[in-house]
Design a protein around this motif. Sequence first.
Motif, short mmCIF file in Angstrom:
data_model
loop_
_atom_site.label_atom_id
_atom_site.label_comp_id
_atom_site.label_asym_id
_atom_site.label_seq_id
_atom_site.Cartn_x
_atom_site.Cartn_y
_atom_site.Cartn_z
N SER A 11 43.46 95.58 -17.82
CA SER A 11 43.98 95.80 -19.21
C SER A 11 45.37 95.61 -19.48
CB SER A 11 43.51 97.48 -19.51
OG SER A 11 43.61 97.55 -20.85
N ARG A 12 46.09 95.98 -18.73
CA ARG A 12 47.68 95.94 -18.69
C ARG A 12 47.99 94.21 -18.94
NH1 ARG A 12 49.69 98.56 -14.48
NH2 ARG A 12 49.08 100.71 -15.49
N GLU A 13 47.38 93.82 -17.76
CA GLU A 13 47.85 92.35 -17.67
C GLU A 13 47.33 91.55 -18.93
OE1 GLU A 13 49.70 90.52 -15.56
OE2 GLU A 13 50.17 92.88 -14.53
N LEU A 14 45.94 91.89 -19.29
CA LEU A 14 45.61 91.44 -20.63
C LEU A 14 46.47 91.54 -21.86
CD1 LEU A 14 43.36 89.53 -21.73
CD2 LEU A 14 41.87 91.76 -21.90
N SER A 15 46.79 92.75 -21.96
CA SER A 15 47.96 93.02 -22.88
C SER A 15 49.12 92.21 -22.94
CB SER A 15 48.07 94.64 -22.85
OG SER A 15 48.98 94.97 -23.86
N VAL A 16 49.73 92.32 -21.62
CA VAL A 16 50.72 91.36 -21.59
C VAL A 16 50.58 89.93 -22.31
CG1 VAL A 16 52.36 90.33 -20.15
CG2 VAL A 16 51.93 92.66 -19.73
N CYS A 17 49.61 89.16 -21.52
CA CYS A 17 49.19 88.07 -21.87
C CYS A 17 49.07 87.88 -23.59
CB CYS A 17 47.81 87.90 -21.56
SG CYS A 17 47.65 86.20 -20.33
N LYS A 18 48.28 88.62 -24.26
CA LYS A 18 48.03 88.78 -25.56
C LYS A 18 49.46 88.88 -26.35
CE LYS A 18 43.61 90.49 -25.76
NZ LYS A 18 42.34 91.48 -26.35
N SER A 19 50.30 89.63 -25.88
CA SER A 19 51.52 89.79 -26.39
C SER A 19 52.37 88.47 -26.40
CB SER A 19 52.39 91.08 -25.76
OG SER A 19 53.75 91.14 -26.34
N THR A 20 52.48 87.82 -25.00
CA THR A 20 53.19 86.56 -24.98
C THR A 20 52.75 85.59 -25.77
OG1 THR A 20 53.60 87.33 -22.67
CG2 THR A 20 53.96 84.97 -23.07
N ILE A 21 51.32 85.44 -25.96
CA ILE A 21 50.74 84.43 -26.72
C ILE A 21 51.24 84.74 -28.12
CG2 ILE A 21 48.57 83.70 -27.65
CD1 ILE A 21 47.34 84.20 -24.84
N LYS A 22 51.27 86.00 -28.50
CA LYS A 22 51.62 85.99 -29.94
C LYS A 22 53.14 85.53 -30.20
CE LYS A 22 52.41 89.74 -33.24
NZ LYS A 22 52.73 91.40 -33.54
N ARG A 23 54.05 85.82 -29.26
CA ARG A 23 55.37 85.38 -29.26
C ARG A 23 55.47 84.20 -29.23
NH1 ARG A 23 57.86 87.30 -24.84
NH2 ARG A 23 56.31 88.73 -24.27
N ILE A 24 54.93 83.20 -28.63
CA ILE A 24 55.11 81.84 -28.55
C ILE A 24 54.35 81.20 -29.61
CG2 ILE A 24 54.06 79.78 -27.10
CD1 ILE A 24 53.86 81.54 -24.52
N ARG A 25 53.26 81.79 -30.31
CA ARG A 25 52.77 81.19 -31.56
C ARG A 25 53.84 81.57 -32.48
NH1 ARG A 25 46.50 83.14 -30.75
NH2 ARG A 25 45.85 81.35 -29.54
N GLU A 26 54.56 82.35 -32.59
CA GLU A 26 55.38 82.65 -33.58
C GLU A 26 56.54 81.69 -33.42
OE1 GLU A 26 56.61 86.89 -32.80
OE2 GLU A 26 54.77 87.72 -34.03
N PHE A 27 57.09 81.45 -32.37
CA PHE A 27 57.77 80.49 -31.87
C PHE A 27 57.68 79.30 -32.44
CE2 PHE A 27 59.76 77.05 -29.40
CZ PHE A 27 61.14 77.15 -29.71
N LEU A 28 56.14 78.61 -32.16
CA LEU A 28 55.61 77.51 -32.73
C LEU A 28 55.65 77.43 -34.15
CD1 LEU A 28 53.05 76.89 -29.94
CD2 LEU A 28 55.03 75.87 -30.02
N ALA A 29 55.37 78.55 -34.77
CA ALA A 29 55.28 78.30 -36.41
C ALA A 29 56.80 78.46 -36.88
CB ALA A 29 54.78 79.75 -36.74
N ILE A 30 57.86 78.90 -36.34
CA ILE A 30 59.16 78.79 -36.90
C ILE A 30 59.31 77.24 -36.61
CG2 ILE A 30 61.52 79.22 -36.05
CD1 ILE A 30 60.48 82.05 -35.45
N MET A 31 59.19 76.62 -35.36
CA MET A 31 59.39 75.33 -35.31
C MET A 31 58.87 74.33 -36.21
SD MET A 31 61.83 75.82 -32.99
CE MET A 31 62.37 74.08 -33.03
N GLU A 32 57.70 74.67 -36.74
CA GLU A 32 56.75 73.91 -37.57
C GLU A 32 57.33 73.90 -38.83
OE1 GLU A 32 52.92 75.43 -37.23
OE2 GLU A 32 52.54 74.10 -35.41
#
Length: 87
Positions: A11-32
């Motif tokens: 559960s902890r690893e899944l939470s880290v994964c989701k958090s990381t994915i969210k941050r990466i998607r935010e970065f991609l949106a900024i670049m777009e």
Amino acid sequence: MHTDEYEISLSRELSVCKSTIKRIREFLAIMERKHHKTTEALIKELQNGEITEITDDFTAWQNNYESLKNWEGLQRQYEEMFRAMKI
């Protein structure tokens, strides 16, 4: 057979994964927004050799996109393991 410790760790690893994915998607949106094109358009242009000047932005953008795909794959694996534990 699994213990609660496995479930808590997963559960902890899944939470880290989701958090990381969210941050990466935010970065991609900024670049777009900054470059007025979608990530998919950038990747296609890079693959087709349509971009002649590779900037630090484009490199970071592409690296984050590739990282996103890896993290999404990891998330799917964790979710499958979590479902298997519930059976």
